[in-house]
Design a protein around this motif. Structure first.
Motif, PDB file in Angstrom:
ATOM      1  N   ALA A  18       0.860  -1.184   0.000  1.00  0.00           N
ATOM      2  CA  ALA A  18       0.000   0.000   0.000  1.00  0.00           C
ATOM      3  C   ALA A  18       0.896   1.235   0.000  1.00  0.00           C
ATOM      4  CB  ALA A  18      -0.901  -0.004   1.231  1.00  0.00           C
ATOM      5  N   LEU A  19       0.636   2.158  -0.921  1.00  0.00           N
ATOM      6  CA  LEU A  19       1.454   3.356  -1.060  1.00  0.00           C
ATOM      7  C   LEU A  19       0.673   4.583  -0.611  1.00  0.00           C
ATOM      8  CD1 LEU A  19       2.831   2.745  -4.679  1.00  0.00           C
ATOM      9  CD2 LEU A  19       4.018   2.268  -2.537  1.00  0.00           C
ATOM     10  N   GLY A  20       1.291   5.421   0.222  1.00  0.00           N
ATOM     11  CA  GLY A  20       0.621   6.654   0.617  1.00  0.00           C
ATOM     12  C   GLY A  20       1.296   7.295   1.814  1.00  0.00           C
ATOM     13  N   PHE A  21       0.854   8.509   2.137  1.00  0.00           N
ATOM     14  CA  PHE A  21       1.392   9.195   3.309  1.00  0.00           C
ATOM     15  C   PHE A  21       0.694   8.703   4.576  1.00  0.00           C
ATOM     16  CE2 PHE A  21       2.227  13.104   5.884  1.00  0.00           C
ATOM     17  CZ  PHE A  21       3.596  12.925   5.930  1.00  0.00           C
ATOM     18  N   PHE A  22      -0.594   8.408   4.482  1.00  0.00           N
ATOM     19  CA  PHE A  22      -1.363   7.744   5.542  1.00  0.00           C
ATOM     20  C   PHE A  22      -1.397   8.496   6.867  1.00  0.00           C
ATOM     21  CE2 PHE A  22       0.142   3.898   3.017  1.00  0.00           C
ATOM     22  CZ  PHE A  22      -1.053   3.758   2.327  1.00  0.00           C
ATOM     23  N   LEU A  33      -5.088   0.383   2.416  1.00  0.00           N
ATOM     24  CA  LEU A  33      -4.385  -0.586   3.255  1.00  0.00           C
ATOM     25  C   LEU A  33      -5.133  -1.922   3.293  1.00  0.00           C
ATOM     26  CD1 LEU A  33      -3.615   1.924   6.124  1.00  0.00           C
ATOM     27  CD2 LEU A  33      -1.872   0.834   4.693  1.00  0.00           C
ATOM     28  N   GLY A  34      -6.452  -1.850   3.403  1.00  0.00           N
ATOM     29  CA  GLY A  34      -7.248  -3.074   3.451  1.00  0.00           C
ATOM     30  C   GLY A  34      -7.192  -3.855   2.151  1.00  0.00           C
ATOM     31  N   ALA A  35      -7.161  -3.141   1.020  1.00  0.00           N
ATOM     32  CA  ALA A  35      -7.071  -3.820  -0.274  1.00  0.00           C
ATOM     33  C   ALA A  35      -5.754  -4.580  -0.383  1.00  0.00           C
ATOM     34  CB  ALA A  35      -7.207  -2.816  -1.404  1.00  0.00           C
ATOM     35  N   ALA A  36      -4.663  -3.944   0.061  1.00  0.00           N
ATOM     36  CA  ALA A  36      -3.361  -4.622   0.036  1.00  0.00           C
ATOM     37  C   ALA A  36      -3.349  -5.825   0.973  1.00  0.00           C
ATOM     38  CB  ALA A  36      -2.264  -3.636   0.417  1.00  0.00           C
ATOM     39  N   ALA A  37      -3.951  -5.675   2.146  1.00  0.00           N
ATOM     40  CA  ALA A  37      -3.973  -6.770   3.119  1.00  0.00           C
ATOM     41  C   ALA A  37      -4.783  -7.958   2.601  1.00  0.00           C
ATOM     42  CB  ALA A  37      -4.541  -6.270   4.443  1.00  0.00           C
ATOM     43  N   GLU A 115       2.125  -6.921  -6.060  1.00  0.00           N
ATOM     44  CA  GLU A 115       0.922  -6.118  -6.303  1.00  0.00           C
ATOM     45  C   GLU A 115       1.059  -4.818  -5.511  1.00  0.00           C
ATOM     46  OE1 GLU A 115      -1.136  -7.237  -8.490  1.00  0.00           O
ATOM     47  OE2 GLU A 115      -0.596  -9.362  -8.531  1.00  0.00           O
ATOM     48  N   VAL A 116       0.648  -3.705  -6.130  1.00  0.00           N
ATOM     49  CA  VAL A 116       0.779  -2.389  -5.513  1.00  0.00           C
ATOM     50  C   VAL A 116      -0.583  -1.698  -5.515  1.00  0.00           C
ATOM     51  CG1 VAL A 116       1.828  -0.106  -5.750  1.00  0.00           C
ATOM     52  CG2 VAL A 116       3.211  -2.151  -6.140  1.00  0.00           C
TER      53      VAL A 116
END
Length: 210
Positions: A18-22, A33-37, A115-116
């Motif tokens: 998961a990419l981002g400043f968050f 984040l949930g999609a990556a998890a 996967e990103v």
């Protein structure tokens, strides 16, 4: 944080990133984040996040930043979303990389990304000159998939950390909680104060925070 790792060396397995400043890990961030998890669980990958150390980015798009959470708090919230590792360098370590170098050095060589995941407004590389279309091109070149996660809306507006900061400053914690998905909280080490509260029959707990 049991089962959670700060990534400082190349991973031993492939990952979903998961990419981002968050900052704040609000409902929009949680969607990424949930999609990556979920992808990591389905494909037996390591669920990871890439972000920058908060205090290393004093300005974003010309605007001075204040932060909703510390990096430790962010990591705890990410773990609650199913993330098991985070790479969180100082901005100065990577700000000079072009888009190709970022993808090669960070996503491929360090995180072994398969996967990103990111929002449609994600930008990267020196001066934020590369966008999600660029990321897809590098994904085709390096062999990782790129997935755009739709923004989460509240009242027809995209949820943002800026809106959450404004709600907190305005004394509207319920509004901030609606955007975060959880109540806003502060944490820190309890310290001794001037002991004035007990003289007013209202003892207090003193916690310093930025």
């Amino acid at each position: 944080m049991k089962g959670f790792q700060r990534i400082t060396a190349p991973l031993a397995q492939k990952s979903a990133v998961a990419l981002g400043f968050f900052d704040g890990v609000h409902l929009g961030h949680r969607a990424v984040l949930g999609a990556a998890a979920r992808c990591a669980a389905e494909q037996e990958l390591l669920a990871c996040a890439f972000t920058f150390a908060a205090d290393s980015v004093p300005v974003k798009q010309g605007v001075p930043l204040s932060y909703l959470y510390t990096d430790t708090q962010k990591a705890e919230l990410m773990q609650d979303c199913g993330i098991h590792g985070v790479y969180c360098p100082a901005f100065s370590e990577l700000c000079g990389l072009d888009g190709e170098a970022f993808c090669r050095q960070v996503l491929v060589e360090l995180l072994h990304a398969q996967e990103v995941f990111c929002g449609g407004d994600f930008r990267f590389g020196a001066k934020a000159a590369w966008n999600i279309d660029s990321l897809r091109e590098f994904g085709s070149q390096f062999g990782f998939g790129v997935h755009q996660v739709a923004p989460v809306l509240c009242g027809g507006e995209k949820i943002s950390s800026t809106a959450i900061r404004q709600a907190i400053r305005a004394g509207k914690p319920e509004q901030a909680a609606n955007l975060l998905g959880v109540p806003y909280h502060v944490s820190g080490r309890v310290i001794h104060g001037a002991a004035l509260g007990r003289t007013k029959a209202v003892p207090t707990i003193n916690i310093p925070f930025a």
